[in-house]
Design a protein around this motif. Structure first.
Motif, PDB file in Angstrom:
ATOM      1  N   MET A   1      13.005  -0.891   9.494  1.00  0.00           N
ATOM      2  CA  MET A   1      12.348  -2.011   8.518  1.00  0.00           C
ATOM      3  C   MET A   1      12.613  -2.959   8.515  1.00  0.00           C
ATOM      4  SD  MET A   1      11.315  -0.741   4.737  1.00  0.00           S
ATOM      5  CE  MET A   1      12.944  -1.276   3.371  1.00  0.00           C
ATOM      6  N   ASP A   2      11.581  -3.820   8.717  1.00  0.00           N
ATOM      7  CA  ASP A   2      11.830  -5.682   8.057  1.00  0.00           C
ATOM      8  C   ASP A   2      11.524  -5.538   6.661  1.00  0.00           C
ATOM      9  OD1 ASP A   2      12.573  -6.094  10.614  1.00  0.00           O
ATOM     10  OD2 ASP A   2      11.212  -6.714  11.102  1.00  0.00           O
ATOM     11  N   THR A   3      11.916  -6.395   5.873  1.00  0.00           N
ATOM     12  CA  THR A   3      11.963  -6.804   4.338  1.00  0.00           C
ATOM     13  C   THR A   3      11.742  -7.850   4.647  1.00  0.00           C
ATOM     14  OG1 THR A   3      13.506  -5.111   4.293  1.00  0.00           O
ATOM     15  CG2 THR A   3      12.915  -6.435   2.303  1.00  0.00           C
ATOM     16  N   ILE A   4      10.568  -8.139   4.334  1.00  0.00           N
ATOM     17  CA  ILE A   4       9.684 -10.026   4.068  1.00  0.00           C
ATOM     18  C   ILE A   4      10.250  -9.990   2.293  1.00  0.00           C
ATOM     19  CG2 ILE A   4       8.471 -11.224   4.821  1.00  0.00           C
ATOM     20  CD1 ILE A   4       9.426  -9.916   7.012  1.00  0.00           C
ATOM     21  N   GLN A   5      10.496 -11.806   2.287  1.00  0.00           N
ATOM     22  CA  GLN A   5      10.549 -12.423   0.657  1.00  0.00           C
ATOM     23  C   GLN A   5       9.504 -13.223   1.274  1.00  0.00           C
ATOM     24  OE1 GLN A   5      12.349 -10.647  -1.595  1.00  0.00           O
ATOM     25  NE2 GLN A   5      13.799  -9.850  -0.134  1.00  0.00           N
ATOM     26  N   ASN A   6       8.075 -12.368   0.055  1.00  0.00           N
ATOM     27  CA  ASN A   6       6.637 -14.195  -0.280  1.00  0.00           C
ATOM     28  C   ASN A   6       5.898 -13.326   1.860  1.00  0.00           C
ATOM     29  OD1 ASN A   6       4.957 -16.192  -0.533  1.00  0.00           O
ATOM     30  ND2 ASN A   6       6.724 -16.732  -0.787  1.00  0.00           N
ATOM     31  N   ILE A   7       5.022 -12.920   0.925  1.00  0.00           N
ATOM     32  CA  ILE A   7       3.557 -12.908   2.241  1.00  0.00           C
ATOM     33  C   ILE A   7       3.645 -14.673   2.790  1.00  0.00           C
ATOM     34  CG2 ILE A   7       1.403 -12.000   2.404  1.00  0.00           C
ATOM     35  CD1 ILE A   7       1.180 -10.926  -0.703  1.00  0.00           C
ATOM     36  N   SER A   8       3.893 -14.782   2.347  1.00  0.00           N
ATOM     37  CA  SER A   8       3.411 -15.910   3.521  1.00  0.00           C
ATOM     38  C   SER A   8       4.436 -16.238   5.110  1.00  0.00           C
ATOM     39  CB  SER A   8       4.300 -17.862   2.374  1.00  0.00           C
ATOM     40  OG  SER A   8       4.849 -17.875   2.272  1.00  0.00           O
ATOM     41  N   ASN A   9       6.126 -15.504   4.939  1.00  0.00           N
ATOM     42  CA  ASN A   9       6.666 -15.172   5.504  1.00  0.00           C
ATOM     43  C   ASN A   9       5.664 -14.210   6.363  1.00  0.00           C
ATOM     44  OD1 ASN A   9       8.464 -17.612   4.478  1.00  0.00           O
ATOM     45  ND2 ASN A   9       9.314 -16.209   3.439  1.00  0.00           N
ATOM     46  N   PHE A  10       4.908 -13.652   6.158  1.00  0.00           N
ATOM     47  CA  PHE A  10       4.968 -12.199   6.996  1.00  0.00           C
ATOM     48  C   PHE A  10       3.605 -12.835   8.014  1.00  0.00           C
ATOM     49  CE2 PHE A  10       2.284  -9.047   8.573  1.00  0.00           C
ATOM     50  CZ  PHE A  10       3.446  -7.639   8.545  1.00  0.00           C
ATOM     51  N   SER A  11       3.617 -12.250   8.901  1.00  0.00           N
ATOM     52  CA  SER A  11       2.198 -13.043  10.300  1.00  0.00           C
ATOM     53  C   SER A  11       2.763 -11.676  11.403  1.00  0.00           C
ATOM     54  CB  SER A  11       3.339 -14.280  10.979  1.00  0.00           C
ATOM     55  OG  SER A  11       2.232 -14.566  12.446  1.00  0.00           O
ATOM     56  N   THR A  12       1.649 -11.152  11.675  1.00  0.00           N
ATOM     57  CA  THR A  12       1.385 -10.415  12.377  1.00  0.00           C
ATOM     58  C   THR A  12       0.158 -10.584  13.336  1.00  0.00           C
ATOM     59  OG1 THR A  12       1.526  -7.958  13.424  1.00  0.00           O
ATOM     60  CG2 THR A  12       0.378  -8.483  11.716  1.00  0.00           C
ATOM     61  N   SER A  13      -0.055 -10.249  14.940  1.00  0.00           N
ATOM     62  CA  SER A  13      -0.882 -10.036  15.825  1.00  0.00           C
ATOM     63  C   SER A  13      -1.329  -8.937  15.953  1.00  0.00           C
ATOM     64  CB  SER A  13      -0.757 -10.562  17.007  1.00  0.00           C
ATOM     65  OG  SER A  13       0.316  -9.621  17.799  1.00  0.00           O
ATOM     66  N   GLU A  14      -0.064  -7.575  15.097  1.00  0.00           N
ATOM     67  CA  GLU A  14      -0.822  -5.812  15.229  1.00  0.00           C
ATOM     68  C   GLU A  14      -1.508  -5.845  13.914  1.00  0.00           C
ATOM     69  OE1 GLU A  14       2.614  -3.666  17.632  1.00  0.00           O
ATOM     70  OE2 GLU A  14       3.198  -5.542  15.739  1.00  0.00           O
ATOM     71  N   LYS A  15      -2.337  -4.742  14.333  1.00  0.00           N
ATOM     72  CA  LYS A  15      -3.020  -4.239  12.852  1.00  0.00           C
ATOM     73  C   LYS A  15      -2.742  -3.289  12.067  1.00  0.00           C
ATOM     74  CE  LYS A  15      -7.406  -5.887  12.853  1.00  0.00           C
ATOM     75  NZ  LYS A  15      -8.501  -6.385  12.023  1.00  0.00           N
ATOM     76  N   THR A  16      -2.170  -3.653  11.223  1.00  0.00           N
ATOM     77  CA  THR A  16      -1.140  -3.090   9.545  1.00  0.00           C
ATOM     78  C   THR A  16      -2.482  -1.841   9.375  1.00  0.00           C
ATOM     79  OG1 THR A  16      -2.299  -4.669   8.113  1.00  0.00           O
ATOM     80  CG2 THR A  16       0.101  -4.617   9.724  1.00  0.00           C
ATOM     81  N   TYR A  17      -1.281  -0.351   9.099  1.00  0.00           N
ATOM     82  CA  TYR A  17      -1.953   0.419   7.768  1.00  0.00           C
ATOM     83  C   TYR A  17      -0.985  -0.009   6.632  1.00  0.00           C
ATOM     84  CZ  TYR A  17      -4.863   3.735  10.237  1.00  0.00           C
ATOM     85  OH  TYR A  17      -6.347   4.140  10.948  1.00  0.00           O
ATOM     86  N   VAL A  18      -2.371  -0.546   4.894  1.00  0.00           N
ATOM     87  CA  VAL A  18      -1.207  -0.982   3.740  1.00  0.00           C
ATOM     88  C   VAL A  18      -1.672  -0.316   2.769  1.00  0.00           C
ATOM     89  CG1 VAL A  18      -1.084  -2.614   2.727  1.00  0.00           C
ATOM     90  CG2 VAL A  18      -1.589  -3.353   5.233  1.00  0.00           C
ATOM     91  N   THR A  19       0.123  -0.242   2.197  1.00  0.00           N
ATOM     92  CA  THR A  19      -0.396   0.363   0.969  1.00  0.00           C
ATOM     93  C   THR A  19       0.707  -0.910  -0.265  1.00  0.00           C
ATOM     94  OG1 THR A  19       0.358   1.845  -0.532  1.00  0.00           O
ATOM     95  CG2 THR A  19       1.593   2.262   0.709  1.00  0.00           C
ATOM     96  N   ILE A  20      -0.601  -0.489  -1.897  1.00  0.00           N
ATOM     97  CA  ILE A  20       0.251  -1.535  -2.399  1.00  0.00           C
ATOM     98  C   ILE A  20       0.643  -0.762  -3.964  1.00  0.00           C
ATOM     99  CG2 ILE A  20      -0.274  -3.726  -3.887  1.00  0.00           C
ATOM    100  CD1 ILE A  20      -2.926  -3.543  -1.882  1.00  0.00           C
ATOM    101  N   GLY A  21       2.108  -1.609  -4.663  1.00  0.00           N
ATOM    102  CA  GLY A  21       2.193  -0.856  -5.397  1.00  0.00           C
ATOM    103  C   GLY A  21       3.391  -0.765  -5.832  1.00  0.00           C
ATOM    104  N   THR A  22       4.402  -0.945  -6.824  1.00  0.00           N
ATOM    105  CA  THR A  22       5.158  -0.977  -7.584  1.00  0.00           C
ATOM    106  C   THR A  22       6.436   0.240  -7.153  1.00  0.00           C
ATOM    107  OG1 THR A  22       4.196  -1.860  -9.409  1.00  0.00           O
ATOM    108  CG2 THR A  22       6.866  -1.329  -9.871  1.00  0.00           C
ATOM    109  N   PHE A  23       6.090   1.479  -7.328  1.00  0.00           N
ATOM    110  CA  PHE A  23       7.069   2.170  -5.976  1.00  0.00           C
ATOM    111  C   PHE A  23       8.654   2.487  -7.549  1.00  0.00           C
ATOM    112  CE2 PHE A  23       3.667   1.523  -3.373  1.00  0.00           C
ATOM    113  CZ  PHE A  23       3.366   2.651  -2.658  1.00  0.00           C
ATOM    114  N   ASP A  24       8.270   1.910  -8.528  1.00  0.00           N
ATOM    115  CA  ASP A  24       9.619   2.380  -9.009  1.00  0.00           C
ATOM    116  C   ASP A  24      10.325   3.443  -8.908  1.00  0.00           C
ATOM    117  OD1 ASP A  24      11.905   1.421 -10.758  1.00  0.00           O
ATOM    118  OD2 ASP A  24      10.988   2.471 -12.206  1.00  0.00           O
TER     119      ASP A  24
END
Length: 310
Positions: A1-24
């Motif tokens: 797993m790659d951990t990215i700080q800040n969305i602006s630092n993420f880039s990919t040409s591959e399509k993604t499956y995404v989930t969003i949440g706090t997940f505490d």
């Protein structure tokens, strides 16, 4: 797993499956959602992405200083590493970010930055400025930008939210077994070993004083616990006291760990302590001698528990 700080630092040409949440907590309810995401992404030959935010939105928008989280953001990242995710993106939550409209969030974040193919989202999820975005708008935008939206059923989301509440309640009550069962792993405290008053060493129970710097981290009920940690790549067991040391001076709350069969300098080391079993409530004893007698009983009980259960 790659951990990215800040969305602006993420880039990919591959399509993604995404989930969003706090997940505490990354508890069993969360794990169910993440497992679904990872499995579906692999089947579709896509990358799995979990987008989370820190600080917690309530800390920023409501200035909620009473908010207690099960995990620090570092603990959460370590737990998520074990799930099989391809990417964890931790985006700084700010008032400016909260003003992004639902359309801007979908277009600029999900589509342009994350290159989304499918979004797995919680029931009744709201997003964007003033929480204006909902499943109806997401569905409309998904047709516009060519991605799939899958809403997780209400029952599953109820399980997740109830679990988080029950975990916090159980930890506050000292019901560690209940909390760990819901988490699916041992609750942990992480911090740096700092100098204490060295009283433990003078009575035969030297302790490592743990400084948890994150003021939002949930600290469980005061009392004595059976614990374990990894020191020099070895598992070491011990017992930990959370409390104000009422027999000694009744000072501010401390977290002190006495490791069994271990005698090395741990000062300034960063440790993660796993809580295994709640031994007893904190007590005020009539004398230091009475305290020593109880500590010896605690050690024997702890060693018996470790021998029988681990």
């Amino acid at each position: 797993m790659d951990t990215i700080q800040n969305i602006s630092n993420f880039s990919t040409s591959e399509k993604t499956y995404v989930t969003i949440g706090t997940f505490d907590g990354v508890h069993f309810g969360h794990q169910k959602i993440i497992d679904k995401l990872v499995l579906e992404a692999k089947k579709a030959n896509k990358k799995s992405v979990l987008l989370t935010f820190f600080p917690h939105p309530r800390m920023v928008l409501q200035k909620d200083n009473s908010l207690e989280l099960i995990n620090t953001i570092e603990e959460r990242a370590e737990l998520l590493k074990k799930t099989g995710l391809d990417y964890l993106i931790i985006h700084p939550f700010s008032r400016e970010f909260s003003r992004m409209t639902a359309l801007e969030f979908v277009r600029d974040v999900l589509v342009n930055k994350l290159n989304i193919s499918k979004l797995i989202i919680g029931y009744d999820h709201h997003f964007g400025k003033n929480r204006e975005g909902n499943i109806v708008q997401l569905t409309e935008y998904s047709h516009l930008y060519d991605f799939i939206v899958e809403e997780i059923p209400a029952q599953d989301i109820d399980d997740v939210s109830v679990s988080s509440t029950k975990i916090r309640q159980a930890l506050a009550e000292g019901s560690l077994k209940t909390a760990n069962n819901y988490l699916g792993y041992n609750f942990m405290l992480s911090g740096t070993v700092v100098n204490g008053k060295h009283l433990g060493g003078t009575i035969g129970f030297p302790t490592a004083n743990i400084d948890v710097k994150e003021n939002y981290k949930l600290i469980p009920k005061t009392g004595v616990y059976v614990v374990k940690s990894t020191l020099d790549n070895k598992t070491v067991f011990g017992m930990m006291n959370i409390g104000s040391r009422p027999t000694v001076d009744g000072s501010y709350q401390t977290i002190e760990v006495h490791f069994f069969d271990f005698n090395q300098d741990l000062y300034n080391q960063y440790l993660t302590i796993e809580l295994l079993y709640f031994l007893r409530d904190e007590e005020k004893f009539s004398s230091i001698d009475a305290l020593i007698v109880q500590l010896k009983k605690d050690e024997q009980t702890a060693r018996d528990y470790i021998k029988e259960n681990l």
